[in-house]
Every structure is written in structure tokens, then in C-alpha cells.
Design an enzyme around this catalytic site. Structure first.
Site, PDB file in Angstrom:
ATOM      1  CE  LYS A  98      -3.675  -3.065  -0.083  1.00 52.05           C
ATOM      2  NZ  LYS A  98      -2.747  -4.157   0.158  1.00 52.05           N
TER       3      LYS A  98
ATOM      4  CE1 TYR B 181      -9.111  -9.803   3.499  1.00 51.80           C
ATOM      5  CE2 TYR B 181      -9.382  -9.612   6.116  1.00 51.80           C
ATOM      6  CZ  TYR B 181      -8.865  -9.240   5.155  1.00 51.80           C
ATOM      7  OH  TYR B 181      -7.825  -8.105   5.031  1.00 51.80           O
TER       8      TYR B 181
ATOM      9  CE1 TYR C 259      -5.396  -9.306   1.697  1.00 51.39           C
ATOM     10  CE2 TYR C 259      -4.362  -8.686   3.440  1.00 51.39           C
ATOM     11  CZ  TYR C 259      -5.628  -8.729   2.743  1.00 51.39           C
ATOM     12  OH  TYR C 259      -6.140  -7.476   3.112  1.00 51.39           O
TER      13      TYR C 259
HETATM   14  C1  LIG Z   1      -3.012  -5.355   0.568  1.00 51.28           C
HETATM   15  C2  LIG Z   1      -2.953  -5.957   0.318  1.00 51.28           C
HETATM   16  C3  LIG Z   1      -2.690  -7.600  -0.464  1.00 51.28           C
HETATM   17  C4  LIG Z   1      -3.980  -6.991  -1.688  1.00 51.28           C
HETATM   18  O1  LIG Z   1      -3.270  -6.032  -2.714  1.00 51.28           O
HETATM   19  P1  LIG Z   1      -4.858  -6.269  -3.201  1.00 51.28           P
HETATM   20  O2  LIG Z   1      -4.450  -4.520  -4.299  1.00 51.28           O
HETATM   21  O3  LIG Z   1      -5.592  -4.997  -2.564  1.00 51.28           O
HETATM   22  O4  LIG Z   1      -5.696  -6.592  -3.975  1.00 51.28           O
HETATM   23  C5  LIG Z   1      -1.622  -7.981  -0.454  1.00 51.28           C
HETATM   24  N1  LIG Z   1      -0.780  -8.304   0.473  1.00 51.28           N
HETATM   25  C6  LIG Z   1      -0.688  -8.107   1.803  1.00 51.28           C
HETATM   26  C7  LIG Z   1      -0.055  -8.220   2.524  1.00 51.28           C
HETATM   27  C8  LIG Z   1      -1.617  -6.983   1.666  1.00 51.28           C
HETATM   28  O5  LIG Z   1      -1.902  -5.804   2.319  1.00 51.28           O
END
Ligand SMILES: *Cc1c(COP(=O)(O)O)cnc(C)c1O
Length: 329
Positions: free
Chosen positions: A49, A261, A287
Site C-alpha cells: 500500500k 478472509y 495474504y
Molecule cells: C492489500 C494487500 C494485498 C492485496 O493487494 P490488493 O491491491 O488489495 O489486491 C496483498 N497483500 C497484503 C499484505 C496486503 O496488505
């Protein structure tokens, strides 16, 4: 071809490193594996991000806004990096987090508080449904809020990943590496759409393989429809002219998201432990643990040839590990 950039405020350290996971490849008897270390972007423990926020903050400052507002899960990495970006650039930050006020302040939520974010709890919803109310009350107080959507996934956020792909191609050229598959956690779509538009504009022929993380809720558009729309908008923003990205061209592997999730099972736990113990690299429970678990499973199922090269895009998230101690030990 070099892409024309958008206004950007520096928040992190770029380019992020690329490293090869030789021991993991050997252990799995699989393809060569490289990692793009976006967990090392440097903004309050880093993550993908940070790239998006460099463009959001520039846009917010250009519009004369004084407050960043966004939403996510209680362990949102996006919210934590938004809070840090606000501190760094002298903006206020309001976060709308799913769930109820809790005394169990840990992981990203602890960091949100240390970074001085104002937290609003939103019960069952975690995708920013309450943002309009918060905007109204901030406006009444004389504030100028700037809204960043859930996950930072609009065209501005996705554009950051077009430029990330440009950064990657420059690194691959100087390292003289050719990548067959780019594998990563795909959730709100900005990363996936940006990498897709970037590879179209830069003629990269790697296959873009998103691992689905969030099965979404009833009533939401199919994820590949969202990815196609977001890619069209991102292309328009960067190139100033339209393009049509066909839905069916997006690869989203949905085989690993059925537990839901943020739920850690054996897949995530094994991947986190294996990568930590063979390479000293920390993945996250939500993730990258799931995406790496998927990659490991796909390698074991011989979905990649040993002669091939895979790049795993490490999108960050390790601060959430501390909130999952009970299921990870
Ligand atoms: C937000 C996030 C993702 C996913 O990215 P998107 O652009 O929302 O698809 C993957 N890994 C981590 C650690 C994240 O914080």
C-alpha cells in the site's frame, strides 16, 4: 518505453529489492523462485500500500485536503500504512475498521494507535460503508477529507502498480532475468490491475497469476469484472485514452480462499513456517501466507516446469502475525 508518471509524494524506499529463494526452490524441487520485496517499502513496517499511498497523498495535497479517510479490517495493512503516510505528511487520519472496540490491541491495530489514527468501529462491515457519514461529520467540523477506497484500489492506486511493474522490468533487465510467472495475493484488485496494465504497456510477457484471498460477499460484482473495469480506468488515467481489458484474460486462482478472509489454516501456517525456516523471510497470515501456500501447492502439483522462473511479489503484512500468535504456534 518509459511511462509518463503522475504526481507522487515520496513515502518509502524504492526500488524494493529482488532476491532469489534458492533453498526453497531446491527443497521443493521446483522452478527458480525470486521475490520482489515490497514488504520492505519502509513505511512503518512496509507493504504494497505504500506504493499506492505515494499517489493518493500527492493527489490529496494537490486538492488542498487535510485529512485521509479509509477503511479496512482491524488488521488492515492498508490502514496502518495510511496512518503512517498521514503522520509523515502532516495530515489527519480517520480509519473505519470492521468489528467492535477491543481491548486486545495488537499487530496493525496497535500500530494504527501509535501512529495517532482516529479509529471508528463499523461492526460487520469492513469495506468503508460508513465513510459517507464520517465525511459529513468531518466537513461540518471544517475539515477537508480525502477518501481512499477500501484497499486503495481505484485507478490512482492501481497506477502505482503500473509504475511498480516498470521498476521491476528495469531490475530484470539489469539482472538479466526473464520471469515466466508473477504470483501474488490478489484481494481488492489494485495490485492485480496495475500489474496487468503495466505488462500490457511495457510488453512484458510474464503470466500474471493472482491468488484469490477474499471470496467476497453476495451481491458484489464478480472479481474478474472488477479487475477488468479497474484496468480500463487505470489505462485511461495513465495514457489519456481508453482500452478494453477482457475479463477472461485475468487469472485469479480461487482454489485457496474457501476458508474465508483472514482465516489461517494448515496451508498458510505451513507456508509461513517453511519460508521463515528456509529463507529467513516473514510472510503474513492473511495474504502472503495464503499466496505462498498456493504457490507451494502448485509447485508440488507440477504446475510449473523446473526450467521456468517464478517471481513471488511479497506484498507485506507481517505485523499481523502478532495478532495470530494463538493459531500460528
Ligand atoms: C492489500 C494487500 C494485498 C492485496 O493487494 P490488493 O491491491 O488489495 O489486491 C496483498 N497483500 C497484503 C499484505 C496486503 O496488505
Amino acid at each position: 518505453m518509459l511511462l509518463h508518471s503522475l504526481p507522487r509524494t515520496s513515502l518509502g524506499f524504492f526500488p524494493t529489492p529482488i532476491v532469489e529463494l534458492k533453498k526453497l526452490s531446491h527443497k521443493l524441487q521446483g522452478p527458480r523462485i525470486f521475490v520482489k520485496r515490497d514488504d520492505q517499502t519502509g513505511l512503518a513496517l512496509g507493504g504494497n500500500k505504500t506504493r499506492k499511498l505515494e499517489y493518493f497523498v500527492a493527489d490529496a495535497l494537490q486538492q488542498g485536503c487535510d485529512t485521509l479517510v479509509t477503511a479496512g479490517a482491524p488488521q488492515s495493512n492498508h490502514c496502518r500504512q495510511t496512518a503512517a503516510a498521514a503522520s509523515l505528511t502532516g495530515l489527519d487520519c480517520h480509519l473505519v475498521l470492521g468489528g467492535q472496540p477491543t481491548i486486545d490491541v495488537n499487530g496493525n491495530l496497535l500500530l494504527d494507535k501509535l501512529l495517532g489514527a482516529n479509529i471508528h468501529w463499523s461492526g460487520d462491515q469492513r469495506k468503508g460503508e460508513q465513510i459517507p457519514n464520517i465525511i459529513d461529520s468531518l466537513t461540518v467540523q471544517g475539515k477537508k477529507p480525502y477518501v481512499i477506497p477500501y484497499g486503495g484500489s481505484n485507478a490512482v492506486g492501481a497506477a502505482a502498480f503500473v509504475f511498480a511493474l516498470e521498476e521491476l522490468t528495469q531490475q530484470l533487465t539489469s539482472l538479466n532475468i526473464n520471469i515466466d510467472h508473477i504470483v501474488f495475493a490478489s484481494s481488492s484488485g489494485g495490485t492485480h490491475a496495475g500489474l496487468t496494465v503495466g505488462s500490457a504497456l511495457l510488453n512484458l510477457d510474464s503470466q500474471i497469476v493472482g491468488i484469490g484471498i477474499d471470496k467476497g460477499e453476495a451481491g458484489e460484482l464478480p472479481y474478474s469484472t472488477c479487475l477488468a473495469q479497474l484496468s480500463n480506468e487505470t489505462h485511461q488515467l495513465i495514457m489519456g485514452k481508453g482500452s478494453q481489458y477482457p475479463e477472461q484474460d485475468f487469472i485469479v486462482n480461487t482454489d485457496y480462499q474457501s476458508t474465508g478472509y483472514g482465516v489461517v489454516g494448515d496451508l498458510e501456517k505451513e507456508a509461513i513456517q517453511l519460508v521463515a525456516q528456509t529463507e529467513g523471510i516473514l510472510l503474513d497470515p492473511v495474504y502472503t501466507g495464503r499466496a505462498m501456500g498456493a504457490l507451494i501447492d502448485m509447485i508440488r502439483n507440477k504446475q510449473f516446469d523446473r526450467q521456468e522462473t517464478v517471481l513471488f511479489w511479497h506484498t507485506g503484512g507481517a505485523p499481523a502475525l502478532f495478532d495470530y500468535a494463538a493459531v500460528l504456534t
